[in-house]
Design a protein around this motif. Structure first.
Motif, PDB file in Angstrom:
ATOM      1  N   ALA A 138       0.812  -1.338  -0.080  1.00 30.46           N
ATOM      2  CA  ALA A 138       0.038  -0.005  -0.039  1.00 30.46           C
ATOM      3  C   ALA A 138       0.804   1.316   0.085  1.00 30.46           C
ATOM      4  O   ALA A 138       0.593   2.237  -0.793  1.00 30.46           O
ATOM      5  N   LEU A 139       1.896   1.254   0.835  1.00 31.25           N
ATOM      6  CA  LEU A 139       2.505   2.294   0.710  1.00 31.25           C
ATOM      7  C   LEU A 139       3.528   2.718  -0.534  1.00 31.25           C
ATOM      8  O   LEU A 139       3.977   3.614  -0.932  1.00 31.25           O
ATOM      9  N   ARG A 140       3.982   1.457  -1.186  1.00 28.77           N
ATOM     10  CA  ARG A 140       4.419   1.598  -2.373  1.00 28.77           C
ATOM     11  C   ARG A 140       3.601   2.051  -3.668  1.00 28.77           C
ATOM     12  O   ARG A 140       3.745   3.013  -4.578  1.00 28.77           O
ATOM     13  N   GLU A 141       2.141   1.931  -3.458  1.00 31.42           N
ATOM     14  CA  GLU A 141       1.335   2.478  -4.143  1.00 31.42           C
ATOM     15  C   GLU A 141       0.976   3.853  -4.222  1.00 31.42           C
ATOM     16  O   GLU A 141       0.245   4.639  -4.745  1.00 31.42           O
ATOM     17  N   GLY A 142       1.579   4.492  -3.034  1.00 31.66           N
ATOM     18  CA  GLY A 142       0.918   5.803  -2.518  1.00 31.66           C
ATOM     19  C   GLY A 142      -0.050   6.182  -1.882  1.00 31.66           C
ATOM     20  O   GLY A 142      -0.741   7.027  -2.190  1.00 31.66           O
ATOM     21  N   LEU A 143      -0.858   4.879  -1.184  1.00 30.39           N
ATOM     22  CA  LEU A 143      -2.101   4.937  -0.626  1.00 30.39           C
ATOM     23  C   LEU A 143      -2.074   5.731   0.613  1.00 30.39           C
ATOM     24  O   LEU A 143      -1.328   5.644   1.383  1.00 30.39           O
ATOM     25  N   THR A 144      -3.296   6.546   0.463  1.00 29.94           N
ATOM     26  CA  THR A 144      -3.475   7.325   1.815  1.00 29.94           C
ATOM     27  C   THR A 144      -4.000   6.227   2.900  1.00 29.94           C
ATOM     28  O   THR A 144      -5.022   5.728   2.718  1.00 29.94           O
ATOM     29  N   THR A 145      -3.528   6.163   3.698  1.00 29.11           N
ATOM     30  CA  THR A 145      -3.784   5.115   5.047  1.00 29.11           C
ATOM     31  C   THR A 145      -3.332   5.433   6.159  1.00 29.11           C
ATOM     32  O   THR A 145      -2.733   6.625   6.579  1.00 29.11           O
ATOM     33  N   VAL A 146      -3.656   4.570   6.999  1.00 32.30           N
ATOM     34  CA  VAL A 146      -3.338   4.776   8.542  1.00 32.30           C
ATOM     35  C   VAL A 146      -2.196   3.598   8.804  1.00 32.30           C
ATOM     36  O   VAL A 146      -2.390   2.504   8.616  1.00 32.30           O
ATOM     37  N   ARG A 147      -1.035   3.915   9.218  1.00 30.26           N
ATOM     38  CA  ARG A 147      -0.070   2.917   9.368  1.00 30.26           C
ATOM     39  C   ARG A 147      -0.202   2.581  10.896  1.00 30.26           C
ATOM     40  O   ARG A 147      -0.053   3.308  11.982  1.00 30.26           O
ATOM     41  N   GLN A 148      -0.305   1.062  11.101  1.00 31.48           N
ATOM     42  CA  GLN A 148      -0.136   0.628  12.561  1.00 31.48           C
ATOM     43  C   GLN A 148       0.951  -0.278  12.644  1.00 31.48           C
ATOM     44  O   GLN A 148       1.360  -0.851  11.828  1.00 31.48           O
ATOM     45  N   PRO A 149       1.513  -0.342  13.957  1.00 31.14           N
ATOM     46  CA  PRO A 149       2.714  -1.358  14.246  1.00 31.14           C
ATOM     47  C   PRO A 149       2.433  -2.611  14.420  1.00 31.14           C
ATOM     48  O   PRO A 149       2.429  -3.266  15.459  1.00 31.14           O
ATOM     49  N   ALA A 150       2.027  -3.221  13.428  1.00 30.71           N
ATOM     50  CA  ALA A 150       1.511  -4.771  13.450  1.00 30.71           C
ATOM     51  C   ALA A 150       2.732  -5.699  14.002  1.00 30.71           C
ATOM     52  O   ALA A 150       2.409  -6.391  14.532  1.00 30.71           O
ATOM     53  N   GLU A 151       3.831  -5.523  13.718  1.00 32.66           N
ATOM     54  CA  GLU A 151       4.925  -6.234  14.003  1.00 32.66           C
ATOM     55  C   GLU A 151       5.304  -6.294  15.498  1.00 32.66           C
ATOM     56  O   GLU A 151       5.549  -6.948  16.320  1.00 32.66           O
ATOM     57  N   GLU A 152       5.313  -4.921  15.990  1.00 31.78           N
ATOM     58  CA  GLU A 152       5.400  -4.482  17.278  1.00 31.78           C
ATOM     59  C   GLU A 152       4.305  -5.129  18.325  1.00 31.78           C
ATOM     60  O   GLU A 152       4.352  -5.330  19.380  1.00 31.78           O
ATOM     61  N   LYS A 153       2.953  -5.041  17.545  1.00 33.02           N
ATOM     62  CA  LYS A 153       2.007  -5.827  18.275  1.00 33.02           C
ATOM     63  C   LYS A 153       2.347  -7.190  18.572  1.00 33.02           C
ATOM     64  O   LYS A 153       1.872  -7.686  19.994  1.00 33.02           O
ATOM     65  N   GLY A 154       2.843  -7.693  17.756  1.00 35.13           N
ATOM     66  CA  GLY A 154       3.103  -9.240  17.720  1.00 35.13           C
ATOM     67  C   GLY A 154       4.432  -9.425  19.007  1.00 35.13           C
ATOM     68  O   GLY A 154       4.335 -10.443  19.913  1.00 35.13           O
ATOM     69  N   ARG A 155       5.255  -8.545  19.012  1.00 37.54           N
ATOM     70  CA  ARG A 155       6.299  -8.418  19.853  1.00 37.54           C
ATOM     71  C   ARG A 155       5.829  -8.435  21.277  1.00 37.54           C
ATOM     72  O   ARG A 155       6.249  -9.070  22.214  1.00 37.54           O
ATOM     73  N   ARG A 156       5.117  -7.301  21.526  1.00 38.88           N
ATOM     74  CA  ARG A 156       4.448  -6.851  22.801  1.00 38.88           C
ATOM     75  C   ARG A 156       3.693  -7.912  23.385  1.00 38.88           C
ATOM     76  O   ARG A 156       3.704  -8.211  24.601  1.00 38.88           O
ATOM     77  N   ALA A 157       2.690  -8.606  22.323  1.00 34.81           N
ATOM     78  CA  ALA A 157       1.897  -9.588  22.707  1.00 34.81           C
ATOM     79  C   ALA A 157       2.590 -10.737  23.516  1.00 34.81           C
ATOM     80  O   ALA A 157       2.423 -11.250  24.423  1.00 34.81           O
TER      81      ALA A 157
END
Length: 373
Positions: free
Chosen positions: A321-340
């Motif tokens: 999505a970021l490569r496509e230049g999409l307007t979006t909300v970025r959330q820390p998915a990988e950090e979610k896994g680490r913290r869980a």
């Protein structure tokens, strides 16, 4: 008589008592060390000198000793040495969905650091309570990470019955005794909706993932929106409604299209249905980047200029999505896994459940602009 070219050797009778495979006790006796020393060579190498550990491992290799029995060890210590990951979708979903893959990578990193295994529990849709209970009860784990499941999922009920340590990521919320890692879904979606409203958009559509465990595709009516079992989708849609209400627009005018399957193809068909339902729509807010990428495909197929004629936004901030230049909300998915993983593997000594809400970021890409005049 002499036979040329063939040498005959006497055949030694085989022993009726074959050599037994070495055990921890027999290996300890041979090396004249304690059983604990042999066990430590495998499980706690820091307790032995390098020379002694090498001597134990060399003798074990020579005698064919495989090491301490993991089943016996788990019975003795009452520890399985693994974390169970409960997913609400089919097992293959975690290897196709980019946000789920990032979460899985972060969780695996925490498990690896703690020397724990990771067991994926196939909690796909369509299974009944008996099947769910069997899958969860047979899982040899010391605790569970629950990743974004519905609050009425039978697998969740089976996990709660195990009474093992549990950490929830995203949903469901307010499970007594369970720690939680998540984000403010409502507030994050409100930011991107506020941004579109500030650009001048008044006719807005939303494309979302399924709102319940049943498989539905189509326009989500008010009853469906008011009683979904998936907290994340409910809150993201509520964030859009909040933005409309704050700007003086009617939240009931919002067109919401639901898709049971989370795929780019679903985003494509949902975008087509949204514009057929309300041709005045000038902005499509998608609750995931995967759906938004499908909506972009639809716009290209129909020759609709993005963002000149139609603005499209996503949610998650995945790489494509970021490569496509999409307007979006970025959330820390990988950090979610680490913290869980960290919360599950290093529980609080106070016994009080921990809640960690991670930050999100609005990414203003190239797919949102003022509506056409």
């Amino acid at each position: 008589m002499v036979t040329r070219g063939i040498a005959y050797r006497p055949v030694m009778p085989r022993s009726r008592h074959p050599r037994r495979q070495a055990t921890l006790a027999s290996l300890a006796a041979e090396l004249k060390v304690s059983r604990t020393t042999v066990s430590n060579a495998y499980n706690r190498p820091d307790q032995l000198s390098t020379e002694l550990r090498e001597r134990v491992l060399e003798a074990a290799k020579r005698r064919g000793y495989p090491g301490p029995d993991p089943v016996a060890r788990s019975l003795r210590t009452r520890k399985a040495g693994a974390v169970g990951l409960l997913l609400t979708e089919a097992l293959s979903y975690s290897f196709r969905d980019p946000a789920a893959m990032s979460f899985l990578a972060g969780l695996a990193e925490s498990c690896e650091a703690a020397g724990e295994g990771l067991l994926l529990i196939p909690a796909g849709p369509g299974r009944d309570d008996v099947q769910a209970a069997a899958a969860v009860q047979q899982a040899g784990v010391d605790g569970f990470v629950v990743y974004s499941v519905a609050d009425d999922d039978p697998y969740l009920a089976a996990v709660l019955e195990r009474r093992l340590p549990m950490v929830i990521c995203d949903q469901p919320r307010e499970i007594e005794g369970a720690s939680l890692v998540g984000i403010d879904d409502r507030g994050a979606m409100r930011k991107i909706a506020d941004y579109l409203v500030s650009l001048g958009h008044k006719d807005i559509g939303v494309i979302c993932m399924r709102l319940g465990r049943d498989q539905r595709n189509g326009v989500a009516d008010s009853a469906r929106l008011d009683s979904p079992n998936f907290h994340v989708q409910r809150e993201r849609i509520a964030g859009v409604r909040d933005a409309l209400a704050a700007s003086g627009l009617d939240p009931r005018s919002l067109t919401v299209i639901e898709r049971a399957e989370h795929s780019s193809r679903s985003g494509h068909s949902a975008a087509e249905q949204a514009l057929a339902t309300n041709p005045r729509i000038t902005a499509l807010l998608c609750t995931t980047d995967v759906l938004a990428l499908g909506a972009l495909d639809f716009a290209r197929w129909r020759g609709i200029d993005v963002p000149g004629q139609l603005s499209i936004t996503g949610f998650d901030g995945v790489d494509e999505a970021l490569r496509e230049g999409l307007t979006t909300v970025r959330q820390p998915a990988e950090e979610k896994g680490r913290r869980a993983g960290a919360l599950l593997l290093t529980p609080s000594h106070s016994g009080v459940a921990t809640v960690e809400m991670l930050e999100t970021e609005l990414v203003r890409g190239h797919t949102a602009a003022p509506p056409p005049a």
